[in-house]
Write a protein that holds these residues in place. Structure first.
Motif, PDB file in Angstrom:
ATOM      1  N   GLY A  34       0.114  11.020   3.406  1.00  0.00           N
ATOM      2  CA  GLY A  34       1.207   9.891   3.470  1.00  0.00           C
ATOM      3  C   GLY A  34       1.704   9.677   4.713  1.00  0.00           C
ATOM      4  N   ILE A  35       1.355   9.495   5.812  1.00  0.00           N
ATOM      5  CA  ILE A  35       2.054   8.919   7.096  1.00  0.00           C
ATOM      6  C   ILE A  35       1.913   7.282   7.356  1.00  0.00           C
ATOM      7  CG2 ILE A  35       1.001   8.932   8.996  1.00  0.00           C
ATOM      8  CD1 ILE A  35       0.578  11.910   9.103  1.00  0.00           C
ATOM      9  N   VAL A  36       2.309   6.474   6.928  1.00  0.00           N
ATOM     10  CA  VAL A  36       2.311   4.766   6.927  1.00  0.00           C
ATOM     11  C   VAL A  36       2.144   4.529   8.898  1.00  0.00           C
ATOM     12  CG1 VAL A  36       2.595   2.415   6.112  1.00  0.00           C
ATOM     13  CG2 VAL A  36       3.629   4.557   4.969  1.00  0.00           C
ATOM     14  N   ALA A  37       1.376   3.874   9.105  1.00  0.00           N
ATOM     15  CA  ALA A  37       0.856   3.713  10.768  1.00  0.00           C
ATOM     16  C   ALA A  37       0.120   2.269  10.552  1.00  0.00           C
ATOM     17  CB  ALA A  37      -0.018   4.586  11.574  1.00  0.00           C
ATOM     18  N   THR A  38       0.259   1.867  11.641  1.00  0.00           N
ATOM     19  CA  THR A  38       0.104   0.066  11.281  1.00  0.00           C
ATOM     20  C   THR A  38      -1.808  -0.133  12.241  1.00  0.00           C
ATOM     21  OG1 THR A  38       2.073  -0.657  11.541  1.00  0.00           O
ATOM     22  CG2 THR A  38       0.514  -2.404  11.771  1.00  0.00           C
TER      23      THR A  38
ATOM     24  N   VAL B 175       6.344  10.127   1.868  1.00  0.00           N
ATOM     25  CA  VAL B 175       5.407   9.276   2.781  1.00  0.00           C
ATOM     26  C   VAL B 175       7.034   9.259   3.593  1.00  0.00           C
ATOM     27  CG1 VAL B 175       5.274   6.952   3.621  1.00  0.00           C
ATOM     28  CG2 VAL B 175       4.282   7.502   0.978  1.00  0.00           C
ATOM     29  N   ILE B 176       5.734   9.375   5.198  1.00  0.00           N
ATOM     30  CA  ILE B 176       6.551   9.586   6.407  1.00  0.00           C
ATOM     31  C   ILE B 176       6.191   7.997   7.364  1.00  0.00           C
ATOM     32  CG2 ILE B 176       6.574  10.427   8.774  1.00  0.00           C
ATOM     33  CD1 ILE B 176       5.823  13.067   7.567  1.00  0.00           C
TER      34      ILE B 176
ATOM     35  N   GLU C 212       1.950  17.462  12.256  1.00  0.00           N
ATOM     36  CA  GLU C 212       1.229  18.710  11.725  1.00  0.00           C
ATOM     37  C   GLU C 212       0.358  18.558  10.543  1.00  0.00           C
ATOM     38  OE1 GLU C 212       0.025  22.173  11.189  1.00  0.00           O
ATOM     39  OE2 GLU C 212       1.086  21.743  12.876  1.00  0.00           O
ATOM     40  N   ARG C 213       0.182  17.734   9.735  1.00  0.00           N
ATOM     41  CA  ARG C 213       0.085  16.566   9.061  1.00  0.00           C
ATOM     42  C   ARG C 213      -1.322  16.297   9.352  1.00  0.00           C
ATOM     43  NH1 ARG C 213       3.751  13.044   4.683  1.00  0.00           N
ATOM     44  NH2 ARG C 213       5.456  15.051   4.420  1.00  0.00           N
TER      45      ARG C 213
ATOM     46  N   ALA D  49       0.632  -1.632   0.093  1.00  0.00           N
ATOM     47  CA  ALA D  49       0.140  -0.049   0.198  1.00  0.00           C
ATOM     48  C   ALA D  49       0.817   1.306  -0.086  1.00  0.00           C
ATOM     49  CB  ALA D  49      -0.939   0.314   1.109  1.00  0.00           C
ATOM     50  N   LYS D  50       1.882   1.421   1.036  1.00  0.00           N
ATOM     51  CA  LYS D  50       2.692   2.553   0.623  1.00  0.00           C
ATOM     52  C   LYS D  50       3.068   2.550  -0.819  1.00  0.00           C
ATOM     53  CE  LYS D  50       6.949   2.002   1.867  1.00  0.00           C
ATOM     54  NZ  LYS D  50       7.749   1.396   2.868  1.00  0.00           N
ATOM     55  N   GLN D  51       3.700   1.753  -0.637  1.00  0.00           N
ATOM     56  CA  GLN D  51       4.430   1.467  -3.026  1.00  0.00           C
ATOM     57  C   GLN D  51       3.660   2.411  -3.691  1.00  0.00           C
ATOM     58  OE1 GLN D  51       7.705   1.450  -3.237  1.00  0.00           O
ATOM     59  NE2 GLN D  51       7.895   0.822  -1.526  1.00  0.00           N
TER      60      GLN D  51
END
Length: 385
Positions: free
Chosen positions: A345-349, A33-34, A378-379, A22-24
């Motif tokens: 654009g934040i990847v969290a689980t 992406v963070i 901030e985002r 999903a990130k890619q």
């Protein structure tokens, strides 16, 4: 038509592989992406460990098959480190087994002790490999819910007697992934009592033992009286020394349990590369300032993220260990994490990825510098979270 075995088709998709995919997809669209998802340290392996590897890899003697149980020199270093840090005595010859990362040992140990249909007691939410290893051994996982009201410890009294009778293995993990919870000596004593009463082997995953803050010291399960008679403890150099890619860990404790795991290993792998073991020796015997410095970096990141999340109204408890922050969210954790990825654009689980009792939570990993953590906060603020 190619047909997979039922043990493969019954496996859930591996959580972090799905997250990476999903990130890619988002990165392909040009997003910055963070990544605060997978627990992979962004800090480098300390230089003295890298130098030891460089020296060893040029030695032709290290280019041959290693011993199955691991170099005695590495196992001796493990025993010395455990004695120094955890006050547990080990015989390096038969109470220490070298692993190709602790994940490998966790996945293989059910093969040594579970017959088809037998039960393993698996925490939920949890590192997915406890459940997956059980399924691959044709065993049946029984969930032990980790709930906030019980400080994310399993309620051993809630395990039905009929399940306890069939159980062969119990997996526990403290400091805990994903919840970052910690366990007391008293809890470990209760686990030993339960194991003795029900003839259950205990596997304690202690990968995060050295990743601690605010003066907290994580105990070893094996420091409890009677623990070595019924259990083993899995350790990894991955988190302690930022060596995730090196694939080196070890299991310690009951010699008969280690012998069973060793029999599986001799049939499915050829041992850990000896140059990596020599790098591990340098890590275990070498200066430990690098561990303290690493924890200082993670503490700074932890405090930055906690301050930001609290400002945004999240319910979050400061973790005393691991490099994870486990926090409640409203609604579906999967929907929330998808929204963070696609809109910020934040990847969290998502917590549900660790099991059904992880629903309603998100796990953030402290694997980005403070400025990127502040940017992530901030985002989220701009999204109105």
């Amino acid at each position: 038509m190619i047909m997979y075995a039922s043990r493969i088709t019954s496996l859930p998709p591996y959580l972090f592989a799905a997250i990476d995919k999903a990130k890619q997809e988002v990165i392909k669209k040009g997003a910055d992406v963070i990544n605060l998802s997978i627990g992979d340290p962004d800090l480098p392996t300390p230089p003295h460990i890298v130098e030891a590897m460089k020296r060893s890899v040029s030695n032709p003697e290290r280019h041959r098959y290693p011993s199955y149980e691991g170099m005695l020199a590495f196992r001796t270093a493990v025993a010395a480190w455990i004695k120094k840090t955890m006050k547990v005595d080990l015989n390096p010859e038969d109470e220490v087994l070298t692993l190709i990362g602790s994940k490998e040992g966790i996945a293989h140990i059910p093969l040594a002790f579970l017959n088809p249909g037998e039960v393993s007691l698996v925490p939920d939410p949890a590192y997915p490999v406890y459940n997956i290893g059980t399924i691959l051994a044709d065993g049946k996982p029984h969930k032990m819910p980790l709930l906030a009201e019980n400080d994310f410890l399993p309620d051993l009294d809630a395990i039905p007697a009929r399940v306890a009778e069939k159980a062969k293995i119990m997996f526990i993990n403290y400091p805990n992934n994903p919840t970052s919870a910690t366990a007391s000596i008293k809890f470990f004593e209760e686990v030993v009592d339960f194991a003795n009463e029900n003839d259950v082997l205990v596997v304690h995953d202690n990968a995060y033992s050295e990743m601690t803050y605010d003066g907290y010291k994580a105990p070893s399960f094996l420091s409890v009286n009677g623990a070595k008679e019924i259990g083993v403890e899995m350790h990894s150099l991955s988190k302690t020394y930022n060596m995730t890619g090196w694939r080196i860990g070890y299991a310690i404790g009951n010699r008969d349990i280690l012998s069973g795991l060793g029999k599986v290993k001799t049939n499915v792998d050829s041992g850990a590369f000896e140059a990596v073991q020599e790098a591990g020796i340098a890590a275990l015997y070498g200066p430990q300032d690098c561990v303290r410095e690493m924890n200082g970096v993670y503490k700074e990141r932890r405090d930055a993220l906690l301050a930001g999340l609290k400002e945004l109204g999240f319910e979050v408890k400061p973790p005393k260990a691991t490099f994870y922050v486990w926090t409640r969210v409203k609604g579906s954790s999967l929907d929330f994490s998808r929204m963070l990825l696609e809109k910020a654009g934040i990847v969290a689980t998502p917590g549900v990825g660790f099991g059904e009792y992880g629903e309603g939570y998100i796990r953030f990993a402290l694997t980005q510098p403070v400025d990127r953590i502040n940017e992530a906060v901030e985002r989220m603020r701009k999204l109105g979270i």
